[in-house]
Design a protein around this motif. Structure first.
Motif, short mmCIF file in Angstrom:
data_model
loop_
_atom_site.label_atom_id
_atom_site.label_comp_id
_atom_site.label_asym_id
_atom_site.label_seq_id
_atom_site.Cartn_x
_atom_site.Cartn_y
_atom_site.Cartn_z
N SER A 23 -27.20 -29.10 -34.83
CA SER A 23 -25.72 -28.77 -34.93
C SER A 23 -25.92 -26.91 -35.03
O SER A 23 -26.91 -26.42 -35.74
CB SER A 23 -25.12 -29.05 -36.30
N THR A 118 -15.12 -31.68 -26.51
CA THR A 118 -15.87 -32.40 -25.48
C THR A 118 -16.79 -33.28 -25.89
O THR A 118 -17.92 -32.80 -26.76
CB THR A 118 -16.28 -31.52 -24.23
N ARG A 119 -17.09 -34.57 -25.38
CA ARG A 119 -18.17 -35.45 -25.66
C ARG A 119 -18.64 -35.72 -24.28
O ARG A 119 -18.22 -36.15 -23.17
CB ARG A 119 -17.72 -36.66 -26.14
N GLU A 128 -23.92 -34.59 -26.10
CA GLU A 128 -23.30 -33.30 -26.56
C GLU A 128 -22.16 -33.22 -26.95
O GLU A 128 -21.06 -33.73 -26.21
CB GLU A 128 -23.66 -32.25 -25.57
N VAL A 130 -19.32 -30.36 -27.79
CA VAL A 130 -18.77 -29.30 -28.08
C VAL A 130 -17.61 -29.05 -28.59
O VAL A 130 -16.52 -29.72 -28.12
CB VAL A 130 -18.99 -28.50 -26.75
N THR A 131 -17.24 -28.18 -29.47
CA THR A 131 -16.03 -27.73 -30.22
C THR A 131 -15.59 -26.47 -30.10
O THR A 131 -16.50 -25.63 -30.42
CB THR A 131 -15.96 -28.09 -31.66
N VAL A 132 -14.55 -26.13 -29.44
CA VAL A 132 -14.15 -24.79 -29.16
C VAL A 132 -12.65 -24.48 -29.84
O VAL A 132 -11.67 -25.19 -29.59
CB VAL A 132 -14.00 -24.56 -27.66
N ILE A 137 -17.55 -21.07 -30.48
CA ILE A 137 -18.13 -22.46 -29.82
C ILE A 137 -19.18 -23.11 -30.85
O ILE A 137 -19.88 -22.36 -31.29
CB ILE A 137 -18.62 -22.26 -28.28
N THR A 139 -21.57 -26.35 -31.52
CA THR A 139 -22.17 -27.69 -30.46
C THR A 139 -22.76 -28.72 -31.37
O THR A 139 -23.53 -28.13 -32.70
CB THR A 139 -23.17 -27.17 -29.52
N ARG A 140 -22.84 -29.84 -31.26
CA ARG A 140 -23.63 -30.77 -32.05
C ARG A 140 -24.48 -31.56 -31.06
O ARG A 140 -23.85 -32.01 -29.89
CB ARG A 140 -22.83 -31.77 -32.76
#
Length: 147
Positions: A23, A118-119, A128, A130-132, A137, A139-140
């Motif tokens: 993360s 987004t997944r 992946e 991604v959270t924005v 940004i 990421t996990r």
């Protein structure tokens, strides 16, 4: 319809139990949308498990952290929905679609703050997330657990 069949196959490839293995910058994303310090502190220390199930055009996501479990059912066809989560200070309202590229994209607002998640499957064993929000940004990286 061939396109619907393709999307159904793409959605089904997300089904399973996913363990967070890495993360990055999620605390900054949560801070930007107004999550309280304690929530951010815990969220950045745990490695949540996501259990994803698909039923038609609905995706059910159960998040398990060891501290809490939350569950949300999300339409994948762009229908607007609102959900309350343990991470966000206000309900999230938005839309989710499964694109022809196989990426599940969620866009909406937490209060007045924009949020996009987004997944994307990297392969059959890694996803992946991604959270924005704004220019921040997070990421996990998640790994599929054997069933």
């Amino acid at each position: 319809n061939e396109y619907k069949s393709y999307l159904s196959e793409m959605a089904e490839s997300f089904i399973g139990t996913w363990q967070t293995i890495a993360s990055e910058n999620m605390g900054a994303v949560l801070e930007a949308i107004g999550s309280p310090f304690l929530v951010r502190n815990i969220a950045t220390r745990v490695k949540p498990v996501q259990v994803i199930a698909i039923d038609g055009n609905m995706m059910n996501i159960k998040n398990e952290t060891g501290f809490t479990t939350s569950e949300n059912t999300i339409p994948l066809d762009g229908t607007e929905y609102c959900e309350k989560t343990n991470l966000f200070p206000l309900p999230f309202c938005g839309r989710t679609i499964l694109g022809a590229d196989g990426i599940i994209t969620t866009e909406g607002l937490v209060g007045d703050k924009p949020l996009k998640i987004t997944r994307k499957l990297i392969d059959t064993t890694k996803m992946e997330l991604v959270t924005v929000t704004g220019d921040i940004i997070g990421t996990r990286l998640l790994e599929r657990k054997p069933s």
